[in-house]
Design an enzyme around this catalytic site. Structure first.
Site, PDB file in Angstrom:
ATOM      1  N   HIS A   1      -1.964 -12.332  -2.441  1.00 47.42           N
ATOM      2  CA  HIS A   1      -3.053 -12.956  -1.696  1.00 47.42           C
ATOM      3  C   HIS A   1      -2.766 -14.415  -1.357  1.00 47.42           C
ATOM      4  O   HIS A   1      -3.629 -15.108  -0.832  1.00 47.42           O
ATOM      5  CB  HIS A   1      -4.361 -12.817  -2.471  1.00 47.42           C
ATOM      6  CG  HIS A   1      -4.849 -11.405  -2.530  1.00 47.42           C
ATOM      7  ND1 HIS A   1      -6.005 -11.021  -3.175  1.00 47.42           N
ATOM      8  CD2 HIS A   1      -4.330 -10.260  -2.015  1.00 47.42           C
ATOM      9  CE1 HIS A   1      -6.172  -9.714  -3.064  1.00 47.42           C
ATOM     10  NE2 HIS A   1      -5.158  -9.230  -2.366  1.00 47.42           N
TER      11      HIS A   1
ATOM     12  N   HIS B   1       0.812  -1.212   0.000  1.00 50.19           N
ATOM     13  CA  HIS B   1       0.000   0.000   0.000  1.00 50.19           C
ATOM     14  C   HIS B   1       0.849   1.267   0.000  1.00 50.19           C
ATOM     15  O   HIS B   1       0.374   2.322  -0.429  1.00 50.19           O
ATOM     16  CB  HIS B   1      -0.953  -0.010   1.195  1.00 50.19           C
ATOM     17  CG  HIS B   1      -2.129  -0.902   0.995  1.00 50.19           C
ATOM     18  ND1 HIS B   1      -3.382  -0.608   1.488  1.00 50.19           N
ATOM     19  CD2 HIS B   1      -2.265  -2.079   0.335  1.00 50.19           C
ATOM     20  CE1 HIS B   1      -4.228  -1.571   1.157  1.00 50.19           C
ATOM     21  NE2 HIS B   1      -3.565  -2.482   0.455  1.00 50.19           N
TER      22      HIS B   1
END
Length: 737
Positions: free
Chosen positions: A276, A108
């Site tokens: 993920h 992020h």
């Protein structure tokens, strides 16, 4: 209040208070109030205040790039590995390992980068500051950074937050069994939020109405230069566009937003699938989080989103998804689960849309984040896009059977994600830097320094070539001014102005440029000197300036640092370089088509990306106008009777009250200056030109250079600012901006 898209004429924007249907609230300066409360359309010159030392608390003489090279990287890795499994009661580690949390933090931080203007990214540690520290997509990353404080405290000035934030995710994956492509240190910390990044016009978190205004449902029409589909998200809504759980529609948003981060389809799929493979999302209850860090009470000490739920009851995104049965280990289980089930939509405990296997598939196969219980795997809408979108599906189906290819592609994409905003490889530091290079790094082969005798010979050949002052200076400017400090791309080094796409840019006047390139290449080939084209372009600009100064009565020598290299077309990513094309160049009075801001705002942004201060911008405008450096050989803004001479005439005539300015009859955004007594037309000018006479701060600077005793100062300051632009990309010799 006026809409953000309204742009009154310069004078109106600076002399009329803001009008609104509601009372204006003016706050004291300590609460954020400023002159812009009254004149919100005035240009923001604070973007050009280049004095970081004033707010930097580190001792004078400190150089982070020197300090980080004394860092014990092996010991740092050992300390980090120990920290990853040392769960803290105040924020327990999921599955006993903080690694997945650190991966999300790094992702992020770096993922805010956007290729259109090069802004965002992890390179300055901006995730520590507003607004990024309080974005809804960054819930709980305040805890991740706080968990890292013992490491930052231990290593002090040898390790910046900027480096640590992205190192943490990289090392976390290695700790969990993944082989990364390497890592580069070298990101110095900044000490305040960047005020020059436009994140969107929405005034509420997760809003999207402004960035898609006028798109008529076309999700590829996201406002430029934005890189996210919603305010406060890094990329896209994981529930699907506007919360609609449609994996095919979500793939459109994914492709658009990741593309704006300079990622292609393979890189995008690799990042989502690879990222993920680790960890989980958090939406275990319907508890509402408290205010974000910037709005949280003092006693929370910089942490936000307070709620009674921690550990198994944590709420961040509201999605409660654990993708795999091995969330702290690198393997191919994400794809095995994605393709090994059919999926049905259901709601998380917090009410978010997500997916689970039909018919209770893979029940009790996934560990709980805390304790010993088991549950089923789950997927996000955007995860299903990796299977259901035809393009992503073709890529990921192959990886299902060839996991080694996924590992390779993920390693490359992850390295690119973390390093895309770092600029040239010369800025990469530390023992983990890979020897392999990639096209996206804009590699420039090393050049050869020139002797003083070689420089003198080449300058003589350029002066005798028949090229004009305007041709020489304009070409050097076009080459060097492609630089942008945001991601340290572009510039004269590499000589890419002779290559596509720069050779064909409208702003570069391709026909004229081709003639100059041909003549310079002729000199390069016939001189008998091993000189790069890149050096020759800059040297040509210097010759032009010295000639113009001599014509004005000044005998000067423009400083020149040789050693630039020449890149080849094969070393140039045409698509990536296309984003450097200027849509406007106020320094040459060029305005392209389809601009969403008037020219004066574009100028301030351009100067900021060139890392110029307001005085440097001002003197460059005046000097280039005096030399007649305009697009298309226009007379617009050439406020002198002796174009081609390096005089301060531009400022003298701009501040002359004997000249009266009015909009041109053609109503084309230009202005006509007439003799106040006779009405005779003397000059034409642009909005950019009149800005330096109408804006109070810029007029103050213009007056300095218009004064009778400032002729020498004008020439000296112009040359210094010119050299700054020419050398802005010279990280190879430690001179970069």
């Amino acid at each position: 209040m006026p809409e953000a898209t309204e742009h009154p004429p310069i004078g109106e924007a600076q002399t009329e208070p803001a009008q609104s249907g509601c009372p204006m609230v003016i706050k004291p300066p300590v609460e954020g109030g400023s002159n812009r409360d009254w004149w919100p359309n005035a240009v923001n010159l604070k973007m050009l205040q280049k004095d970081p030392e004033v707010i930097d608390p580190i001792d004078e003489g400190y150089d982070y790039r020197e300090a980080v090279q004394t860092l014990d990287v092996d010991q740092l890795a050992r300390d980090f590995d120990e920290l990853c499994t040392n769960s803290q009661d105040w924020w327990p580690a999921d599955f006993g390992h903080y690694g997945p949390l650190f991966i999300r933090m790094s992702w992020h931080a770096a993922g805010t980068y956007r290729v259109q203007d090069g802004r965002g990214g992890a390179g300055k540690g901006m995730q520590r500051f507003a607004p990024l520290n309080s974005w809804p997509d960054n819930v709980s990353l305040d805890k991740a950074r706080r968990l890292l404080w013992p490491l930052k405290k231990k290593y002090g000035k040898k390790l910046s937050w900027s480096d640590l934030i992205v190192y943490a995710g990289n090392r976390a994956m290695e700790n969990m069994g993944f082989k990364t492509a390497g890592f580069a240190f070298g990101r110095p910390d900044y000490w305040e939020p960047e005020e020059d990044v436009y994140w969107g016009a929405e005034h509420e978190w997760l809003g999207s109405q402004d960035r898609y205004a006028g798109a008529n449902g076309d999700r590829t029409k996201l406002e430029n230069p934005l890189g996210a589909s919603h305010m406060g998200l890094i990329y896209v809504n994981p529930e699907g566009p506007e919360g609609n759980p449609d994996p095919i529609a979500a793939a459109i948003d994914i492709r658009e937003t990741f593309g704006r981060m300079a990622m292609n389809d393979v890189e995008t799929a690799a990042l989502i699938v690879g990222g993920h493979t680790f960890g989980k999302t958090h939406g275990a209850t319907d508890i509402v989080n408290g205010p974000e860090p910037e709005a949280a009470p003092l006693e929370q000490m910089g942490l936000g989103w307070s709620n009674p739920g921690v550990g198994i009851d944590t709420v961040s995104s509201g999605l409660e998804v654990t993708w795999t049965h091995t969330p702290t280990k690198w393997d191919n289980s994400f794809l095995e689960i994605l393709y090994g089930n059919e999926w049905e939509l259901f709601k998380s405990p917090a009410g978010a849309n997500q997916w689970r296997p039909k018919d209770n598939g893979w029940a009790d196969s996934v560990p709980m984040a805390q304790g010993t219980g088991k549950t089923h795997p789950a997927m996000l809408t955007t995860d299903l896009s990796m299977r259901m979108d035809p393009i992503y599906g073709e890529i990921t189906r192959r990886w299902l059977d060839h996991p080694e290819e996924l590992a390779e592609e993920y390693a490359k994409a992850w390295f690119k994600l973390l390093h895309r905003d770092m600029g040239p490889v010369q800025r990469y530091l530390g023992p983990l830097v890979p020897t392999q290079t990639w096209l996206w790094q804009d590699i420039v082969p090393a050049g050869k320094p020139l002797s003083d005798a070689d420089v003198a010979t080449l300058k003589g050949a350029i002066a005798d070539s028949g090229l004009t002052v305007q041709q020489l200076v304009s070409t050097a400017w076009k080459a060097a001014s492609s630089f942008r400090i945001s991601d340290m791309r572009g510039g004269a080094n590499g000589g890419r102005i002779r290559l596509q796409p720069q050779l064909g840019w409208e702003s570069n006047e391709p026909d004229e440029l081709a003639q100059v390139i041909s003549k310079l290449e002729e000199i390069q080939g016939s001189s008998g000197i091993d000189v790069s084209f890149a050096d020759l372009v800059v040297l040509g600009g210097n010759v032009g300036i010295e000639t113009a100064a001599k014509a004005a009565g000044f005998d000067i020598e423009v400083p020149f640092s040789s050693g630039r290299g020449d890149a080849t077309q094969e070393q140039t990513d045409v698509e990536a370089f296309s984003y450097l094309e200027p849509k406007a160049d106020g320094f040459r009075n060029y305005v392209g088509k389809g601009l969403n801001l008037p020219a004066e705002y574009q100028l301030i942004d351009q100067a900021n990306l060139l890392n110029l201060s307001a005085p440097q911008m001002t003197v460059l405008i005046g000097g280039l106008r005096a030399l007649g450096i305009t697009h298309g050989d226009s007379k617009l803004g050439v406020l002198t009777d002796t174009p081609g001479q390096l005089t301060n005439d531009y400022f003298v005539n701009l501040t002359d009250m004997g000249v009266k300015w009015a909009p041109a009859p053609a109503d084309d955004g230009t202005y006509v200056g007439t003799d106040r007594d006779t009405g005779e037309v003397k000059y034409t000018a642009s909005r950019v030109d009149l800005l330096f006479g109408s804006n109070s701060q810029l007029r103050a600077l213009a007056e300095v250079y218009a004064e009778d005793d400032s002729r020498d100062k004008f020439v000296k300051d112009f040359v210094a600012a010119w050299v700054n632009v020419m050398d802005a990309d010279r990280y190879d010799i430690g001179k970069g901006a």
